[in-house]
Design a protein around this motif. Structure first.
Motif, PDB file in Angstrom:
ATOM      1  N   SER A  14       5.640   1.626  -7.200  1.00 47.82           N
ATOM      2  CA  SER A  14       5.770   0.190  -6.961  1.00 47.82           C
ATOM      3  C   SER A  14       6.688  -0.061  -5.773  1.00 47.82           C
ATOM      4  O   SER A  14       7.328   0.855  -5.251  1.00 47.82           O
ATOM      5  CB  SER A  14       6.326  -0.509  -8.205  1.00 47.82           C
ATOM      6  N   SER A  15       6.737  -1.317  -5.359  1.00 45.98           N
ATOM      7  CA  SER A  15       7.614  -1.693  -4.244  1.00 45.98           C
ATOM      8  C   SER A  15       8.241  -3.063  -4.538  1.00 45.98           C
ATOM      9  O   SER A  15       7.535  -4.068  -4.581  1.00 45.98           O
ATOM     10  CB  SER A  15       6.828  -1.751  -2.941  1.00 45.98           C
ATOM     11  N   ARG A  20      12.768   4.561  -5.427  1.00 48.74           N
ATOM     12  CA  ARG A  20      13.208   4.349  -4.042  1.00 48.74           C
ATOM     13  C   ARG A  20      14.670   3.924  -4.003  1.00 48.74           C
ATOM     14  O   ARG A  20      15.426   4.327  -3.097  1.00 48.74           O
ATOM     15  CB  ARG A  20      12.324   3.313  -3.359  1.00 48.74           C
ATOM     16  N   GLU A  47       7.278   7.970   1.868  1.00 49.84           N
ATOM     17  CA  GLU A  47       6.808   7.264   0.666  1.00 49.84           C
ATOM     18  C   GLU A  47       5.438   7.825   0.285  1.00 49.84           C
ATOM     19  O   GLU A  47       4.445   7.597   0.966  1.00 49.84           O
ATOM     20  CB  GLU A  47       6.706   5.768   0.946  1.00 49.84           C
ATOM     21  N   ARG A  49       3.409   7.064  -2.083  1.00 50.93           N
ATOM     22  CA  ARG A  49       2.360   6.111  -2.478  1.00 50.93           C
ATOM     23  C   ARG A  49       1.506   5.716  -1.279  1.00 50.93           C
ATOM     24  O   ARG A  49       0.323   5.388  -1.441  1.00 50.93           O
ATOM     25  CB  ARG A  49       2.973   4.886  -3.139  1.00 50.93           C
ATOM     26  N   ASP A  50       2.073   5.774  -0.080  1.00 49.39           N
ATOM     27  CA  ASP A  50       1.311   5.465   1.130  1.00 49.39           C
ATOM     28  C   ASP A  50       0.382   6.609   1.529  1.00 49.39           C
ATOM     29  O   ASP A  50      -0.493   6.427   2.381  1.00 49.39           O
ATOM     30  CB  ASP A  50       2.256   5.150   2.287  1.00 49.39           C
ATOM     31  N   LEU A  51       0.605   7.781   0.935  1.00 54.81           N
ATOM     32  CA  LEU A  51      -0.180   8.968   1.295  1.00 54.81           C
ATOM     33  C   LEU A  51      -1.075   9.439   0.149  1.00 54.81           C
ATOM     34  O   LEU A  51      -1.701  10.498   0.249  1.00 54.81           O
ATOM     35  CB  LEU A  51       0.770  10.114   1.684  1.00 54.81           C
ATOM     36  N   ASP A  54      -4.702  10.213   1.080  1.00 58.39           N
ATOM     37  CA  ASP A  54      -4.755  11.366   1.987  1.00 58.39           C
ATOM     38  C   ASP A  54      -4.489  12.671   1.248  1.00 58.39           C
ATOM     39  O   ASP A  54      -5.100  13.700   1.552  1.00 58.39           O
ATOM     40  CB  ASP A  54      -3.732  11.195   3.110  1.00 58.39           C
ATOM     41  N   GLN A  67      -1.418  11.584   9.387  1.00 60.80           N
ATOM     42  CA  GLN A  67      -0.223  11.022   8.760  1.00 60.80           C
ATOM     43  C   GLN A  67       0.350  11.969   7.720  1.00 60.80           C
ATOM     44  O   GLN A  67       1.568  12.141   7.623  1.00 60.80           O
ATOM     45  CB  GLN A  67      -0.551   9.669   8.120  1.00 60.80           C
TER      46      GLN A  67
END
Length: 212
Positions: A14-15, A20, A47, A49-51, A54, A67
């Motif tokens: 989550s953000s 974090r 982070e 969650r952004d990957l 990928d 990335q």
């Protein structure tokens, strides 16, 4: 002034996330200690969650995206790594494990690593010793003696402040101790200090031996 690179891997979903928040506080404690020793510090946070997509595609295709490769290179090229995961089913998250499955088993050998985990209850604190330490022992990293687990009850109101450090071994004191230990390991890593010129080459050691 020598510059050291710290890379943090945060597996929060989550953000913002407590994962974090813990990551940032551990980095802050380490940076403060290194500043006391007159080091400049370059910090990067990965982070996961952004990957996530990928990472999944890498397992299917065998090839990382640009990335993802940048994130892997940042972690393996760091002077020290801060690794923090949320706790799912009494262990690290699948996303956290999947990322480190993509790291070459020898790439983190000798690299100082500070471990952290965040969960809803203090009953899962043993994840640090039962799951995280064995993983990084396999990767031959140098794990800092103090790892930090943060339960929901450890955070102040709003989830953005640590509980007071004066109450026993509170979160703030554990973060400060872990940050100091980790920073000292990073600063003392062979070849990172100005005294690396004092290392005596093997050939010179042989020449200096007296065999008579």
């Amino acid at each position: 002034m020598q510059t050291l690179k710290l890379v943090a891997v945060s597996a929060g979903l989550s953000s913002p996330s407590s994962t974090r928040l813990l990551t940032d506080r551990l980095l802050r404690a380490a940076r403060y200690r290194l500043a006391e020793q007159e080091y400049a510090v370059d910090v990067q946070v990965v982070e996961l969650r952004d990957l996530a997509v990928d990472i999944a595609k890498n397992f299917v295709t065998g090839f990382p995206s640009g990335q993802l490769q940048e994130a892997i290179d940042a972690v393996t090229g760091a002077d020290g790594v801060v690794a923090v995961t949320p706790v799912f089913t009494a262990s690290y998250s699948g996303l956290f494990k999947s990322f480190f499955d993509l790291i070459d088993p020898a790439a983190l050998a000798g690299t100082p690593v500070l471990l952290g985990a965040a969960g809803g209850t203090a009953r899962h604190s043993l994840v640090l010793d039962h799951a995280l330490r064995p993983l990084f022992a396999y990767l031959r990293a140098l794990v800092a003696p103090t790892a930090v687990y943060a339960a929901s009850e450890d955070w102040g109101s709003g989830g953005d402040q640590a509980a007071p450090a004066g109450h026993g071994d509170g979160l703030s004191s554990r973060i400060d101790r872990a940050g100091r230990e980790f920073a000292d390991m990073v600063a003392a890593r062979p070849g990172r200090r100005d005294d690396e010129d004092e290392i005596v080459p093997f050939e010179r050691q042989l020449a200096d031996l007296r065999l008579d």
